[in-house]
Design an enzyme around this catalytic site. Sequence first.
Site, mmCIF file in Angstrom:
data_model
loop_
_atom_site.group_PDB
_atom_site.id
_atom_site.type_symbol
_atom_site.label_atom_id
_atom_site.label_comp_id
_atom_site.label_asym_id
_atom_site.label_seq_id
_atom_site.Cartn_x
_atom_site.Cartn_y
_atom_site.Cartn_z
ATOM 1 N N SER A 106 12.743 10.281 2.998
ATOM 2 C CA SER A 106 13.721 9.500 3.754
ATOM 3 C C SER A 106 13.065 8.235 4.324
ATOM 4 O O SER A 106 12.591 7.402 3.558
ATOM 5 C CB SER A 106 14.352 10.375 4.843
ATOM 6 O OG SER A 106 15.566 9.828 5.300
ATOM 7 N N ASP A 131 19.263 13.459 0.501
ATOM 8 C CA ASP A 131 18.082 13.300 1.351
ATOM 9 C C ASP A 131 17.111 14.471 1.208
ATOM 10 O O ASP A 131 17.489 15.637 1.334
ATOM 11 C CB ASP A 131 18.578 13.206 2.797
ATOM 12 C CG ASP A 131 17.516 12.755 3.784
ATOM 13 O OD1 ASP A 131 16.332 13.040 3.583
ATOM 14 O OD2 ASP A 131 17.896 12.113 4.772
#
Length: 316
Positions: free
Chosen positions: A47, A202
């Site tokens: 991320s 993610d």
Amino acid sequence: MTGSQRRGLVVGCGGTLGYAWAVAALAAVEERLDWDARTAQVLVGTSTGAEVVSALGSGRSVSDLLAALQGHPDADPLLLRHVGAHPGALPPVPWPGLPGAGLMAGAVLGRVPLGTGLLGLLPRGRGDAGWLRSFGAALANGRTWLDSSRTWLVATETRSGRRVAFGSPGAPVADIGSAIAASWAIPGWFPPVRIDGRAYLDGGILSPTSADLVAPLGLDEVVIVAPMTTSGGAPATGLSRLERVVRRWMTRTLDAEEHLLRAAGTRVVRIEPSAEELAVMGFNFMNAARRPATLDVSLRTAPDRVKAAVDRSITA
């Protein structure tokens, strides 16, 4: 550490404020260890950590990242543009549909944690990850990937719940911009990113760092910079209590990964924020209005935090 020893760097998830905190922590790491993070044997990012390690893998330094965050007029123009772009503090109203529903099925079958499965029930995000794709494309400068093949970016494949570290041996081929966007695709905020016929969200929904992925490399030491974990917990009030629920789960996940690394004979320097930094950051790590204060407090506290982490790594 002597020049013959092998050190890896892992930077975890943490949104806009986690990026600022991580850069401040890395500046203290480099000072304490007399080390250039760009020389790591492997750079693993999840991320916001994917942004950081991609910049390092392109040859930008931690000092370059810090100068851009501080708004120095002579900072790298690419990094200045990047920190000036932002998706907003709150997500747009999502589309109907459950693009991560396969994660819930994985949770039922025991392949992924229940929390990951629940995140898979969030609707399709409408956020625009264009600023991440542009950032990656500019870093690669006309190539598909960075010159450094040591840069791994972690995302979650939505159907199987499998972690994929783009850039690692055997991973699907991806361009760096798509890989950063996939690693950043927060469920309910951004839509999944399709790479090689599969959809990804993610990487942080499975692990805040995925530090365990480097265990087979037999490194002498791994530096883990983890914005979303805090050993021992931290007090909270109001909406920050919700953030702490997520933080406790992520801390337990990193605890297990650290144990695995140590069992493999790898020293671990684990750096994470404490209550002091978290009080400044607040419950919403996407709130860019708090970035200057976050950077200030982190630059002040990071040297002591890093010293303590290095000392623990020696005695553990």
